[in-house]
Scaffold this motif. Structure first.
Motif, PDB file in Angstrom:
ATOM      1  N   LYS A 119    -177.677 -45.206  24.633  1.00 17.87           N
ATOM      2  CA  LYS A 119    -178.356 -44.060  25.264  1.00 17.87           C
ATOM      3  C   LYS A 119    -179.053 -43.030  25.731  1.00 17.87           C
ATOM      4  CE  LYS A 119    -173.680 -45.739  26.814  1.00 17.87           C
ATOM      5  NZ  LYS A 119    -174.048 -45.507  28.117  1.00 17.87           N
ATOM      6  N   GLU A 120    -179.429 -42.302  26.419  1.00 15.20           N
ATOM      7  CA  GLU A 120    -180.688 -41.543  26.797  1.00 15.20           C
ATOM      8  C   GLU A 120    -180.098 -40.246  25.835  1.00 15.20           C
ATOM      9  OE1 GLU A 120    -182.956 -42.822  30.714  1.00 15.20           O
ATOM     10  OE2 GLU A 120    -180.877 -41.111  31.034  1.00 15.20           O
ATOM     11  N   ARG A 121    -180.627 -39.424  26.004  1.00 16.94           N
ATOM     12  CA  ARG A 121    -180.640 -37.965  24.845  1.00 16.94           C
ATOM     13  C   ARG A 121    -180.592 -37.224  26.394  1.00 16.94           C
ATOM     14  NH1 ARG A 121    -185.972 -35.783  22.323  1.00 16.94           N
ATOM     15  NH2 ARG A 121    -186.530 -36.121  25.078  1.00 16.94           N
ATOM     16  N   ASP A 122    -179.167 -36.444  26.013  1.00 16.80           N
ATOM     17  CA  ASP A 122    -178.862 -35.890  27.597  1.00 16.80           C
ATOM     18  C   ASP A 122    -178.837 -33.975  26.858  1.00 16.80           C
ATOM     19  OD1 ASP A 122    -175.976 -38.236  27.900  1.00 16.80           O
ATOM     20  OD2 ASP A 122    -178.326 -38.070  29.142  1.00 16.80           O
ATOM     21  N   PHE A 123    -179.094 -33.536  28.561  1.00 15.67           N
ATOM     22  CA  PHE A 123    -179.266 -31.946  28.055  1.00 15.67           C
ATOM     23  C   PHE A 123    -177.853 -31.564  27.655  1.00 15.67           C
ATOM     24  CE2 PHE A 123    -178.028 -27.810  30.183  1.00 15.67           C
ATOM     25  CZ  PHE A 123    -178.769 -26.854  29.400  1.00 15.67           C
ATOM     26  N   VAL A 124    -177.364 -30.638  27.037  1.00 12.43           N
ATOM     27  CA  VAL A 124    -176.221 -30.153  27.177  1.00 12.43           C
ATOM     28  C   VAL A 124    -175.859 -28.672  26.604  1.00 12.43           C
ATOM     29  CG1 VAL A 124    -174.599 -29.288  25.378  1.00 12.43           C
ATOM     30  CG2 VAL A 124    -175.230 -31.395  24.588  1.00 12.43           C
ATOM     31  N   ALA A 125    -176.634 -27.447  26.648  1.00 12.76           N
ATOM     32  CA  ALA A 125    -176.854 -26.400  26.794  1.00 12.76           C
ATOM     33  C   ALA A 125    -177.559 -25.305  26.224  1.00 12.76           C
ATOM     34  CB  ALA A 125    -175.250 -25.949  25.922  1.00 12.76           C
ATOM     35  N   VAL A 126    -178.240 -24.222  27.028  1.00 14.48           N
ATOM     36  CA  VAL A 126    -179.170 -23.801  26.798  1.00 14.48           C
ATOM     37  C   VAL A 126    -179.119 -21.972  26.895  1.00 14.48           C
ATOM     38  CG1 VAL A 126    -180.198 -23.431  29.619  1.00 14.48           C
ATOM     39  CG2 VAL A 126    -181.840 -23.335  27.609  1.00 14.48           C
ATOM     40  N   ILE A 127    -179.934 -21.474  25.989  1.00 18.95           N
ATOM     41  CA  ILE A 127    -179.131 -19.538  26.107  1.00 18.95           C
ATOM     42  C   ILE A 127    -181.279 -19.801  26.102  1.00 18.95           C
ATOM     43  CG2 ILE A 127    -179.356 -20.220  23.429  1.00 18.95           C
ATOM     44  CD1 ILE A 127    -177.395 -17.738  24.346  1.00 18.95           C
ATOM     45  N   ASP A 128    -181.205 -18.171  26.640  1.00 19.75           N
ATOM     46  CA  ASP A 128    -182.223 -17.659  26.189  1.00 19.75           C
ATOM     47  C   ASP A 128    -182.453 -17.053  25.316  1.00 19.75           C
ATOM     48  OD1 ASP A 128    -182.429 -14.457  28.964  1.00 19.75           O
ATOM     49  OD2 ASP A 128    -180.661 -15.382  27.196  1.00 19.75           O
ATOM     50  N   TRP A 129    -183.829 -16.192  25.492  1.00 17.97           N
ATOM     51  CA  TRP A 129    -184.038 -15.249  24.153  1.00 17.97           C
ATOM     52  C   TRP A 129    -183.355 -13.932  23.636  1.00 17.97           C
ATOM     53  CZ3 TRP A 129    -185.016 -10.205  24.822  1.00 17.97           C
ATOM     54  CH2 TRP A 129    -185.001  -9.702  25.554  1.00 17.97           C
ATOM     55  N   SER A 130    -182.447 -13.108  24.974  1.00 18.79           N
ATOM     56  CA  SER A 130    -181.550 -12.406  24.368  1.00 18.79           C
ATOM     57  C   SER A 130    -179.461 -12.729  24.561  1.00 18.79           C
ATOM     58  CB  SER A 130    -181.362 -11.157  26.365  1.00 18.79           C
ATOM     59  OG  SER A 130    -181.014 -12.013  26.831  1.00 18.79           O
ATOM     60  N   GLY A 131    -179.578 -13.308  24.655  1.00 20.93           N
ATOM     61  CA  GLY A 131    -178.281 -14.243  24.282  1.00 20.93           C
ATOM     62  C   GLY A 131    -178.085 -14.251  26.305  1.00 20.93           C
ATOM     63  N   GLY A 132    -178.156 -13.734  27.564  1.00 20.88           N
ATOM     64  CA  GLY A 132    -177.584 -13.000  28.126  1.00 20.88           C
ATOM     65  C   GLY A 132    -177.690 -14.304  29.649  1.00 20.88           C
ATOM     66  N   SER A 133    -178.345 -14.652  29.282  1.00 20.88           N
ATOM     67  CA  SER A 133    -178.664 -16.048  30.587  1.00 20.88           C
ATOM     68  C   SER A 133    -178.075 -18.018  29.414  1.00 20.88           C
ATOM     69  CB  SER A 133    -179.698 -16.160  30.897  1.00 20.88           C
ATOM     70  OG  SER A 133    -179.844 -14.879  31.853  1.00 20.88           O
ATOM     71  N   THR A 134    -177.057 -17.980  30.324  1.00 21.24           N
ATOM     72  CA  THR A 134    -176.596 -19.836  29.247  1.00 21.24           C
ATOM     73  C   THR A 134    -176.670 -20.545  30.278  1.00 21.24           C
ATOM     74  OG1 THR A 134    -174.334 -19.544  29.495  1.00 21.24           O
ATOM     75  CG2 THR A 134    -175.673 -18.381  27.891  1.00 21.24           C
ATOM     76  N   TYR A 135    -176.394 -22.286  30.698  1.00 17.12           N
ATOM     77  CA  TYR A 135    -177.053 -23.082  31.480  1.00 17.12           C
ATOM     78  C   TYR A 135    -176.309 -23.700  30.863  1.00 17.12           C
ATOM     79  CZ  TYR A 135    -177.888 -26.220  34.894  1.00 17.12           C
ATOM     80  OH  TYR A 135    -177.492 -27.487  36.575  1.00 17.12           O
ATOM     81  N   TYR A 136    -174.876 -25.238  31.661  1.00 19.39           N
ATOM     82  CA  TYR A 136    -174.231 -25.917  31.254  1.00 19.39           C
ATOM     83  C   TYR A 136    -174.497 -27.507  31.279  1.00 19.39           C
ATOM     84  CZ  TYR A 136    -172.112 -22.232  27.904  1.00 19.39           C
ATOM     85  OH  TYR A 136    -172.386 -21.596  26.688  1.00 19.39           O
ATOM     86  N   ALA A 137    -174.282 -28.971  30.737  1.00 21.70           N
ATOM     87  CA  ALA A 137    -174.447 -29.450  31.627  1.00 21.70           C
ATOM     88  C   ALA A 137    -172.483 -29.549  32.438  1.00 21.70           C
ATOM     89  CB  ALA A 137    -174.959 -30.662  30.828  1.00 21.70           C
ATOM     90  N   ASP A 138    -172.663 -30.241  33.712  1.00 18.15           N
ATOM     91  CA  ASP A 138    -171.633 -30.228  33.416  1.00 18.15           C
ATOM     92  C   ASP A 138    -170.430 -30.902  33.255  1.00 18.15           C
ATOM     93  OD1 ASP A 138    -173.016 -31.221  37.453  1.00 18.15           O
ATOM     94  OD2 ASP A 138    -172.136 -28.684  36.128  1.00 18.15           O
ATOM     95  N   SER A 139    -170.684 -31.655  31.838  1.00 15.36           N
ATOM     96  CA  SER A 139    -169.939 -32.890  31.284  1.00 15.36           C
ATOM     97  C   SER A 139    -169.009 -31.761  30.541  1.00 15.36           C
ATOM     98  CB  SER A 139    -170.138 -34.049  30.380  1.00 15.36           C
ATOM     99  OG  SER A 139    -171.821 -32.975  29.680  1.00 15.36           O
ATOM    100  N   VAL A 140    -169.755 -30.941  29.762  1.00 17.47           N
ATOM    101  CA  VAL A 140    -169.045 -29.867  28.487  1.00 17.47           C
ATOM    102  C   VAL A 140    -168.914 -28.363  29.578  1.00 17.47           C
ATOM    103  CG1 VAL A 140    -170.444 -31.774  27.185  1.00 17.47           C
ATOM    104  CG2 VAL A 140    -170.977 -28.638  28.624  1.00 17.47           C
ATOM    105  N   LYS A 141    -169.052 -27.932  30.549  1.00 18.89           N
ATOM    106  CA  LYS A 141    -168.722 -26.567  31.345  1.00 18.89           C
ATOM    107  C   LYS A 141    -166.908 -26.412  31.130  1.00 18.89           C
ATOM    108  CE  LYS A 141    -169.693 -23.509  34.620  1.00 18.89           C
ATOM    109  NZ  LYS A 141    -170.760 -23.604  36.647  1.00 18.89           N
TER     110      LYS A 141
END
Length: 122
Positions: A43-65
Motif C-alpha cells: 500500500k501507499e504511505r498514508d498520513f495519520v496525524a500531525v502536531i504543530d510546534w506548540s502542541g496546540g494544533s493537531t490534525y488527523y486522518a479520518d480513518s483514525v480520528k
C-alpha cells in the motif's frame, strides 16, 4: 537538522491500545512540526496525524480520528501516538517525520525515522 527514532510497536489484538514513541535529537526540535505516517504491505504511505510546534494544533486522518491521539513533550524531545481501539486495518509500519509546516504529504517532511511495526490481529 533532526534525527528521529521510533519505538513501541508490537503485536496486539483488535480492541487493544498501544502507544508508539519517537525520540528526536536536534537543537531546534521545539520548532518542528511533527507527524505520523503509516504504510501497510503493498500500500501507499498514508498520513495519520500531525502536531504543530506548540502542541496546540493537531490534525488527523479520518480513518483514525477519535481513536488515535498525537502529543509531544518538547522537554523530552519526543512525539507520541496513542492508539486505542485498534483494528486489523491499522496494521502497518508507523513512521514519524519532522517538517516546518502543517502538511499531510510525505513531501512536506524532510526528516524521517526508520519505522516501528504495529500488527493488530483479529
Amino acid at each position: 537538522q533532526v534525527q528521529l527514532v521510533e519505538s513501541g510497536g508490537g503485536l496486539v489484538q483488535a480492541g487493544d491500545s498501544l502507544r508508539v514513541s519517537c525520540a528526536a535529537s536536534g537543537r531546534t526540535f521545539s520548532r518542528y512540526v511533527l507527524a505520523w505516517f503509516r504504510q501497510a504491505p503493498g500500500k501507499e504511505r498514508d498520513f495519520v496525524a500531525v502536531i504543530d510546534w506548540s502542541g496546540g494544533s493537531t490534525y488527523y486522518a479520518d480513518s483514525v480520528k477519535g481513536r488515535f491521539t498525537i502529543s509531544r513533550d518538547n522537554a523530552k524531545k519526543t512525539v507520541y501516538l496513542q492508539m486505542n481501539s485498534l483494528k486489523p486495518e491499522d496494521t502497518a509500519v508507523y513512521y514519524c517525520a519532522a517538517g516546518t509546516g502543517m502538511g499531510n504529504r510525505g513531501a512536506d517532511f524532510g526528516s524521517w525515522g526508520q519505522g516501528t511495526q504495529v500488527t493488530v490481529s483479529s
